[in-house]
Design a protein around this motif. Structure first.
Motif, PDB file in Angstrom:
ATOM      1  N   UNK A  67       0.823  -1.210   0.000  1.00 59.07           N
ATOM      2  CA  UNK A  67       0.000   0.000   0.000  1.00 59.07           C
ATOM      3  C   UNK A  67       0.856   1.260   0.000  1.00 59.07           C
ATOM      4  N   UNK A  68       0.356   2.280  -0.684  1.00 60.22           N
ATOM      5  CA  UNK A  68       0.984   3.604  -0.648  1.00 60.22           C
ATOM      6  C   UNK A  68       0.521   4.292   0.631  1.00 60.22           C
ATOM      7  N   UNK A  69       1.434   4.941   1.324  1.00 59.13           N
ATOM      8  CA  UNK A  69       1.099   5.621   2.574  1.00 59.13           C
ATOM      9  C   UNK A  69       1.321   7.114   2.372  1.00 59.13           C
ATOM     10  N   UNK A  70       0.233   7.835   2.137  1.00 61.14           N
ATOM     11  CA  UNK A  70       0.307   9.275   1.892  1.00 61.14           C
ATOM     12  C   UNK A  70       0.660  10.017   3.182  1.00 61.14           C
ATOM     13  N   UNK A  71       0.999  11.295   3.045  1.00 63.30           N
ATOM     14  CA  UNK A  71       1.324  12.117   4.211  1.00 63.30           C
ATOM     15  C   UNK A  71       0.132  12.209   5.160  1.00 63.30           C
ATOM     16  N   UNK A  72      -1.092  12.347   4.619  1.00 60.65           N
ATOM     17  CA  UNK A  72      -2.283  12.395   5.466  1.00 60.65           C
ATOM     18  C   UNK A  72      -2.464  11.079   6.225  1.00 60.65           C
ATOM     19  N   UNK A  73      -2.223   9.991   5.532  1.00 59.52           N
ATOM     20  CA  UNK A  73      -2.386   8.685   6.175  1.00 59.52           C
ATOM     21  C   UNK A  73      -1.327   8.472   7.252  1.00 59.52           C
ATOM     22  N   UNK A  74      -0.113   8.960   7.001  1.00 61.60           N
ATOM     23  CA  UNK A  74       0.935   8.862   8.024  1.00 61.60           C
ATOM     24  C   UNK A  74       0.510   9.589   9.295  1.00 61.60           C
ATOM     25  N   UNK A  75      -0.075  10.757   9.108  1.00 63.49           N
ATOM     26  CA  UNK A  75      -0.519  11.531  10.271  1.00 63.49           C
ATOM     27  C   UNK A  75      -1.608  10.782  11.035  1.00 63.49           C
ATOM     28  N   UNK A 103       8.098  10.958  11.111  1.00 65.75           N
ATOM     29  CA  UNK A 103       8.090  11.517   9.752  1.00 65.75           C
ATOM     30  C   UNK A 103       9.471  11.443   9.107  1.00 65.75           C
ATOM     31  N   UNK A 104      10.514  11.772   9.865  1.00 71.03           N
ATOM     32  CA  UNK A 104      11.880  11.700   9.302  1.00 71.03           C
ATOM     33  C   UNK A 104      12.233  10.267   8.907  1.00 71.03           C
ATOM     34  N   UNK A 105      11.870   9.298   9.745  1.00 66.81           N
ATOM     35  CA  UNK A 105      12.161   7.906   9.419  1.00 66.81           C
ATOM     36  C   UNK A 105      11.418   7.486   8.152  1.00 66.81           C
ATOM     37  N   UNK A 106      10.115   7.757   8.107  1.00 60.53           N
ATOM     38  CA  UNK A 106       9.301   7.351   6.955  1.00 60.53           C
ATOM     39  C   UNK A 106       9.782   8.055   5.694  1.00 60.53           C
ATOM     40  N   UNK A 107      10.081   9.354   5.777  1.00 64.50           N
ATOM     41  CA  UNK A 107      10.590  10.086   4.610  1.00 64.50           C
ATOM     42  C   UNK A 107      11.896   9.468   4.115  1.00 64.50           C
ATOM     43  N   UNK A 108      12.788   9.135   5.046  1.00 62.20           N
ATOM     44  CA  UNK A 108      14.054   8.507   4.662  1.00 62.20           C
ATOM     45  C   UNK A 108      13.840   7.145   4.030  1.00 62.20           C
ATOM     46  N   UNK A 109      12.919   6.386   4.572  1.00 59.19           N
ATOM     47  CA  UNK A 109      12.611   5.066   4.021  1.00 59.19           C
ATOM     48  C   UNK A 109      12.043   5.203   2.611  1.00 59.19           C
ATOM     49  N   UNK A 110      11.116   6.124   2.430  1.00 61.38           N
ATOM     50  CA  UNK A 110      10.491   6.333   1.119  1.00 61.38           C
ATOM     51  C   UNK A 110      11.493   6.877   0.094  1.00 61.38           C
ATOM     52  N   UNK A 111      12.333   7.779   0.519  1.00 63.61           N
ATOM     53  CA  UNK A 111      13.296   8.423  -0.378  1.00 63.61           C
ATOM     54  C   UNK A 111      14.471   7.512  -0.722  1.00 63.61           C
ATOM     55  N   UNK A 112      14.894   6.758   0.256  1.00 64.72           N
ATOM     56  CA  UNK A 112      16.135   6.014   0.098  1.00 64.72           C
ATOM     57  C   UNK A 112      15.986   4.613  -0.408  1.00 64.72           C
TER      58      UNK A 112
END
Length: 188
Positions: A67-75, A103-112
Motif C-alpha cells: 500500500x501507498x502511505x500518503x502524508x495524510x495517512x501517516x498523520x 516523519x523523518x524515518x518514513x521520509x528517509x525510508x520512502x526516499x532512500x
C-alpha cells in the motif's frame, strides 16, 4: 517398602530478552517486576517508545502489503498510535517531537532504500530453544535487502544505564535468524 516416585516433568524456562537483561542489571528488580508482577509506573520514555513502535509497525505492515502511505495517512497512523501522557503540560511538545521522528524515518525510508527493501515481518515473535530454556521475544522488523535478511530493532531513547542493551538484544534476536545480519536504527 517405599513406592518409587515417578520423575517429575520440569517445563522449560521461558525468558524474554528483557527478562535476561533485567536479571543481569538487577536480580532483585527482575524478581519483583518480572516474576512477582510488581509493575513500576510507565515513564515518559517508555510511553514515547511504545507510541513510536506502534506507528512504525502499522506503517511497515501497510508497506509490506504494497500500500501507498500518503502524508495524510501517516498523520492518521501516528494519531492512532499516540499514547497520551497523564499530564497535558508537555503533551504537545512530546507529540510534535515524536511525530517529527516518525516523519523523518518514513521520509528517509520512502526516499532512500524502499525500492531495495522488502518488509518480511513486523513484531515477529520468535522462540529459540537451548537446553532446558526457551528465549522468546518480538523482533520489531525483519526485512530483506539485496537478498539478505536484516533484523531491525528500533530504539527511541538512549539510557546511559543500558548502553549495551541494543547490542545484546540484537545478539539474542539473531539466534532466531542465524544467517541474517542484525541492524539497528536509533534516534535521540
Amino acid at each position: 517398602a517405599t513406592a518409587a516416585h515417578p520423575a517429575r516433568h520440569v517445563p522449560p524456562l521461558h525468558l524474554s530478552h528483557g527478562d535476561v537483561y533485567n536479571y543481569h542489571l538487577c536480580p532483585r528488580r527482575y524478581l519483583l517486576q518480572d516474576r512477582y508482577g510488581f509493575a513500576g509506573q510507565v515513564i515518559a520514555p517508555l510511553r514515547a517508545g511504545q507510541s513510536l513502535h506502534r506507528a512504525l509497525e502499522i506503517y511497515h505492515r501497510l508497506r509490506r502489503d504494497g500500500e501507498h502511505v500518503s502524508a495524510d495517512r501517516r498523520e492518521r497512523i501516528f494519531e492512532r498510535s499516540w499514547i497520551h501522557p497523564r499530564s497535558s503540560r508537555d503533551a504537545k511538545a512530546e507529540h510534535d517531537r515524536l511525530f517529527g521522528v516518525f516523519t523523518r524515518y518514513v521520509d528517509g525510508f520512502e526516499r532512500g532504500d524502499s525500492g531495495r527493501i522488502r518488509v518480511v515481518a513486523t513484531e515477529q515473535p520468535f522462540y529459540v530453544t537451548e537446553g532446558r530454556g526457551v528465549l522468546t521475544g518480538k523482533i520489531d522488523l525483519v526485512r530483506e535487502r539485496d537478498d539478505a535478511l536484516e533484523i531491525v530493532e528500533f530504539k527511541f531513547n538512549r539510557n546511559p544505564m543500558m548502553q549495551d542493551y541494543p547490542r545484546l538484544q540484537l545478539d539474542h534476536y539473531s539466534l532466531a535468524y542465524p544467517t541474517s545480519s542484525p541492524a539497528s536504527w536509533s534516534t535521540t
